[in-house]
Design a protein around this motif. Sequence first.
Motif, PDB file in Angstrom:
ATOM      1  N   TYR A  84       0.787  -1.238   0.000  1.00 15.31           N
ATOM      2  CA  TYR A  84       0.000   0.000   0.000  1.00 15.31           C
ATOM      3  C   TYR A  84       0.812   1.277   0.000  1.00 15.31           C
ATOM      4  O   TYR A  84       0.330   2.314  -0.419  1.00 15.31           O
ATOM      5  CB  TYR A  84      -1.006   0.002   1.147  1.00 15.31           C
TER       6      TYR A  84
ATOM      7  N   GLU B 168      -0.123 -10.604   5.766  1.00 13.86           N
ATOM      8  CA  GLU B 168      -1.458 -11.128   6.066  1.00 13.86           C
ATOM      9  C   GLU B 168      -2.139 -11.604   4.796  1.00 13.86           C
ATOM     10  O   GLU B 168      -2.948 -12.520   4.813  1.00 13.86           O
ATOM     11  CB  GLU B 168      -2.319 -10.032   6.703  1.00 13.86           C
ATOM     12  N   LEU B 169      -1.849 -10.942   3.685  1.00 14.08           N
ATOM     13  CA  LEU B 169      -2.554 -11.249   2.449  1.00 14.08           C
ATOM     14  C   LEU B 169      -1.920 -12.414   1.696  1.00 14.08           C
ATOM     15  O   LEU B 169      -2.565 -13.044   0.876  1.00 14.08           O
ATOM     16  CB  LEU B 169      -2.598 -10.005   1.551  1.00 14.08           C
ATOM     17  N   ASN B 170      -0.647 -12.692   1.967  1.00 16.15           N
ATOM     18  CA  ASN B 170       0.019 -13.790   1.277  1.00 16.15           C
ATOM     19  C   ASN B 170      -0.085 -15.082   2.069  1.00 16.15           C
ATOM     20  O   ASN B 170      -0.322 -15.067   3.274  1.00 16.15           O
ATOM     21  CB  ASN B 170       1.497 -13.450   1.051  1.00 16.15           C
TER      22      ASN B 170
ATOM     23  N   ASN C 283      -4.245  -6.052  17.457  1.00 15.81           N
ATOM     24  CA  ASN C 283      -4.957  -7.005  16.607  1.00 15.81           C
ATOM     25  C   ASN C 283      -6.335  -6.464  16.315  1.00 15.81           C
ATOM     26  O   ASN C 283      -7.001  -5.946  17.208  1.00 15.81           O
ATOM     27  CB  ASN C 283      -5.122  -8.339  17.347  1.00 15.81           C
TER      28      ASN C 283
ATOM     29  N   MET D  66      -3.965  -1.148   8.298  1.00 14.01           N
ATOM     30  CA  MET D  66      -3.848  -2.482   8.883  1.00 14.01           C
ATOM     31  C   MET D  66      -5.190  -3.065   9.319  1.00 14.01           C
ATOM     32  O   MET D  66      -5.273  -4.225   9.683  1.00 14.01           O
ATOM     33  CB  MET D  66      -2.896  -2.477  10.080  1.00 14.01           C
TER      34      MET D  66
ATOM     35  N   LYS E  61      -8.775  -4.830   9.011  1.00  8.81           N
ATOM     36  CA  LYS E  61      -9.186  -5.868   8.070  1.00  8.81           C
ATOM     37  C   LYS E  61     -10.055  -5.293   6.956  1.00  8.81           C
ATOM     38  O   LYS E  61     -10.075  -5.797   5.842  1.00  8.81           O
ATOM     39  CB  LYS E  61      -9.962  -6.971   8.802  1.00  8.81           C
TER      40      LYS E  61
ATOM     41  N   GLY F 286      -2.570  -4.327  -2.772  1.00  7.84           N
ATOM     42  CA  GLY F 286      -2.549  -5.760  -3.029  1.00  7.84           C
ATOM     43  C   GLY F 286      -1.585  -6.495  -2.146  1.00  7.84           C
ATOM     44  O   GLY F 286      -1.128  -5.998  -1.125  1.00  7.84           O
ATOM     45  N   LYS F 287      -1.294  -7.705  -2.541  1.00  6.00           N
ATOM     46  CA  LYS F 287      -0.485  -8.597  -1.733  1.00  6.00           C
ATOM     47  C   LYS F 287       1.001  -8.355  -1.925  1.00  6.00           C
ATOM     48  O   LYS F 287       1.812  -8.768  -1.119  1.00  6.00           O
ATOM     49  CB  LYS F 287      -0.764 -10.048  -2.139  1.00  6.00           C
TER      50      LYS F 287
ATOM     51  N   GLU G 204      -3.377 -14.626  10.353  1.00  8.03           N
ATOM     52  CA  GLU G 204      -4.301 -13.566  10.756  1.00  8.03           C
ATOM     53  C   GLU G 204      -3.522 -12.273  10.994  1.00  8.03           C
ATOM     54  O   GLU G 204      -3.975 -11.195  10.629  1.00  8.03           O
ATOM     55  CB  GLU G 204      -5.024 -14.018  12.030  1.00  8.03           C
ATOM     56  N   ARG G 205      -2.363 -12.414  11.630  1.00 14.06           N
ATOM     57  CA  ARG G 205      -1.574 -11.222  11.951  1.00 14.06           C
ATOM     58  C   ARG G 205      -0.124 -11.635  12.127  1.00 14.06           C
ATOM     59  O   ARG G 205       0.168 -12.674  12.704  1.00 14.06           O
ATOM     60  CB  ARG G 205      -2.090 -10.593  13.256  1.00 14.06           C
TER      61      ARG G 205
ATOM     62  N   LYS H 215       4.984 -18.191   1.470  1.00 15.97           N
ATOM     63  CA  LYS H 215       5.511 -17.082   0.673  1.00 15.97           C
ATOM     64  C   LYS H 215       6.087 -15.979   1.551  1.00 15.97           C
ATOM     65  O   LYS H 215       6.943 -15.207   1.102  1.00 15.97           O
ATOM     66  CB  LYS H 215       4.395 -16.480  -0.180  1.00 15.97           C
TER      67      LYS H 215
ATOM     68  N   ILE I  18       5.009  -4.236   4.870  1.00 17.88           N
ATOM     69  CA  ILE I  18       5.250  -5.675   4.780  1.00 17.88           C
ATOM     70  C   ILE I  18       4.292  -6.457   5.667  1.00 17.88           C
ATOM     71  O   ILE I  18       3.837  -7.529   5.306  1.00 17.88           O
ATOM     72  CB  ILE I  18       6.722  -5.989   5.135  1.00 17.88           C
ATOM     73  N   GLU I  19       3.930  -5.886   6.853  1.00 23.93           N
ATOM     74  CA  GLU I  19       3.046  -6.629   7.763  1.00 23.93           C
ATOM     75  C   GLU I  19       1.710  -6.911   7.100  1.00 23.93           C
ATOM     76  O   GLU I  19       1.147  -7.993   7.245  1.00 23.93           O
ATOM     77  CB  GLU I  19       2.859  -5.847   9.060  1.00 23.93           C
ATOM     78  N   LYS I  20       1.187  -5.930   6.363  1.00 27.84           N
ATOM     79  CA  LYS I  20      -0.087  -6.125   5.676  1.00 27.84           C
ATOM     80  C   LYS I  20       0.080  -7.148   4.550  1.00 27.84           C
ATOM     81  O   LYS I  20      -0.766  -8.033   4.377  1.00 27.84           O
ATOM     82  CB  LYS I  20      -0.564  -4.785   5.113  1.00 27.84           C
ATOM     83  N   ALA I  21       1.179  -7.028   3.815  1.00 24.74           N
ATOM     84  CA  ALA I  21       1.408  -7.969   2.718  1.00 24.74           C
ATOM     85  C   ALA I  21       1.520  -9.393   3.246  1.00 24.74           C
ATOM     86  O   ALA I  21       1.111 -10.352   2.592  1.00 24.74           O
ATOM     87  CB  ALA I  21       2.658  -7.576   1.953  1.00 24.74           C
TER      88      ALA I  21
END
Lengths: 145, 125, 360
Positions: free
Chosen positions: A100, C50-52, B33, B113, B115, B121-122, C317-318, C56, C45-48
């Motif tokens: 992002y 969670e999504l991967n 969290n 962060m 949800k 994207g990833k 999840e986190r 990976k 990176i922390e968000k990425a």
Amino acid sequence: MGIINTSRIKSPWIMHFDNSSCNGCDIEVLACLTPLYDVERFGIVNMGNPKHADVLVVTGPVNRRTARVLKNLYAQIPDPKMVIAVGTCACSGGVFHNCYNILGGVDKVIPVDVYVPGCAVKPEAIIDGVVLALQKLSKALGVAK
Amino acid sequence: MIENIKEVKKDELLAEVKKFADAKARFVTAVCNDLGDKLEVTYFFNMSPGMEMHGLRMTVGKDEEVPSTTGIFLTTVLIENEMKEMFGLKVKDIAIDFGGHMLLAQDSPVTPMLKTGAAGGKGGE
Amino acid sequence: MAPRTVAPFGPQHPVLPEPIQLKITYEDEKVVDVVPAIGYGHRGIEKACELNEYPKNIYLCERICGICSCIHGISYCEVVERLWPIDVPPRAKYLRTIWSEMSRTHSHLLWLGLLADAFGFESMFMQFWRIREKVLDLLEMTTGQRVTQSISVVGGVRRDIDDEQKKKCIEVLREVRKESEALINVLANDYTVKARTVGKGVLTKEQAIALGCTGPHLRASGVKEDCRMQGLQAYGDLGFEPIVEKDGDCYARTLVRCRELLQAIDLQLEAFSKMPEGEIAVRPKGNPPANEAVYRAEQPRGEVFYYAKGNGTRNLERLRVRTPTYANIPSLLVMLPGCELPDVPVIVLSIDPCISCTER
């Protein structure tokens, strides 16, 4: 301008800027300056000041905060200048290209002349990239290498 | 499972953190969290010298205000600012408040962060 | 009262290869106030993560930082293994220890070089980096990459070290130890080095604990705390004893890192001699269960904290990573005010800042 252009090709001064890279490419850029690879034997000198530099070596993907700094540095380098994007992240954004806070590769912000892919780039490849940039510069200036 | 975690209420937090400060513990970090409608914050402390770790866990609503622990441990300033901008956790009276732009730039997504946050994207695809 | 000036230190500065900005307010030559402005290295990176999917993430975590990437990868695997939990084969534990210590060796050599560069000792910088190349060659020989090794997988390691490589490693490490000793002897006893480091940026034991410092920075202030004391991986079998100095100034931090460099080489040699035969990896079954785990490891810069929360799917999840520099930056707010302006680079470097770690 003959002698100035010739010395530009023979002894380019490079400046390194780290966007938001993981450091892997930065330490390899630094490793180029140290005894095993020693680019100074080719007349390449590392500079801290953009106003003294001919070649800008950029590592890492551009994030939303460094974009402004990068544009600023690019504007401060006098013409003729070359930009080398070192590392997969600097070329395209690499593993981070979708995150992002990342805008993408360096070419999203400033024009890039040479792309050096690799994660992390090997010092040999960085030296190759600088040589390629110099060939391009000598062609542009009309100086025989 | 993580050992040695104690559940606390929001109002008891400062008193509990003070106990760790008096015991000369070292602040490790805090983890936030997103539980959907609530936020769960866990503070971790290391009992110095040694490698024993203790935690304090509190669950707060997304619009509740939380007291800042920077008055007790200055080092929490970075993590509290980060939780504030990443999760929208409302921490009041932080010693140095970066105003939601410590890590994020002016044009970055807000509270990425969470949800529900539309946060790009990833990466790497 | 002398007029106050505000000088930006960074984000592009010759001493720091990385982007961080310190807004330094000074009167004459004396620093009065410091405000760090970070965020130049934030990627998300922390968000990425969670999504991967969880296998990976190893590659993303390794790219949190390129200098300590090996230990980042290993720590991520360890924290995910704790979610099941999975038991790693003993040989894999030893191999992880060897690669961790090898990356510590290269990181400390790198830092000692940068420190020498910060006070203008250019030839020392070149010498340390010359020795470092030998360690990088070992990493390239055993893992296939110089910088981002990607050697660890969930359940073990990706490659084995065979006897021929082991022989070569032991030979080169002995060489590196001998050459480093000679250089450290110069660095630790040189008059000019002492003039620039002794008594600069002093942090007492109480301050260091209250500010939550970690790693060599904490141990230089006299606190005996090291994550390797937990006896994880193979450290329990090796005779490990943390290195502690008392003074808490830049010189003490340099000494801690010098001694840790030699200790890291000794640990590798000991691990090579004790390494058991056997499997190097087990396959994890299914997905990480709904559970949470923490793991702390000692990186070259200090303690890294990994928190993972699974939810039964292939995604986590986190994931939270607290890197050592994140904990060490607040100590700059205490060390810098009151120092002389020319000492700023040395003090900043003495915490071994790694900005890409801090901001992820």
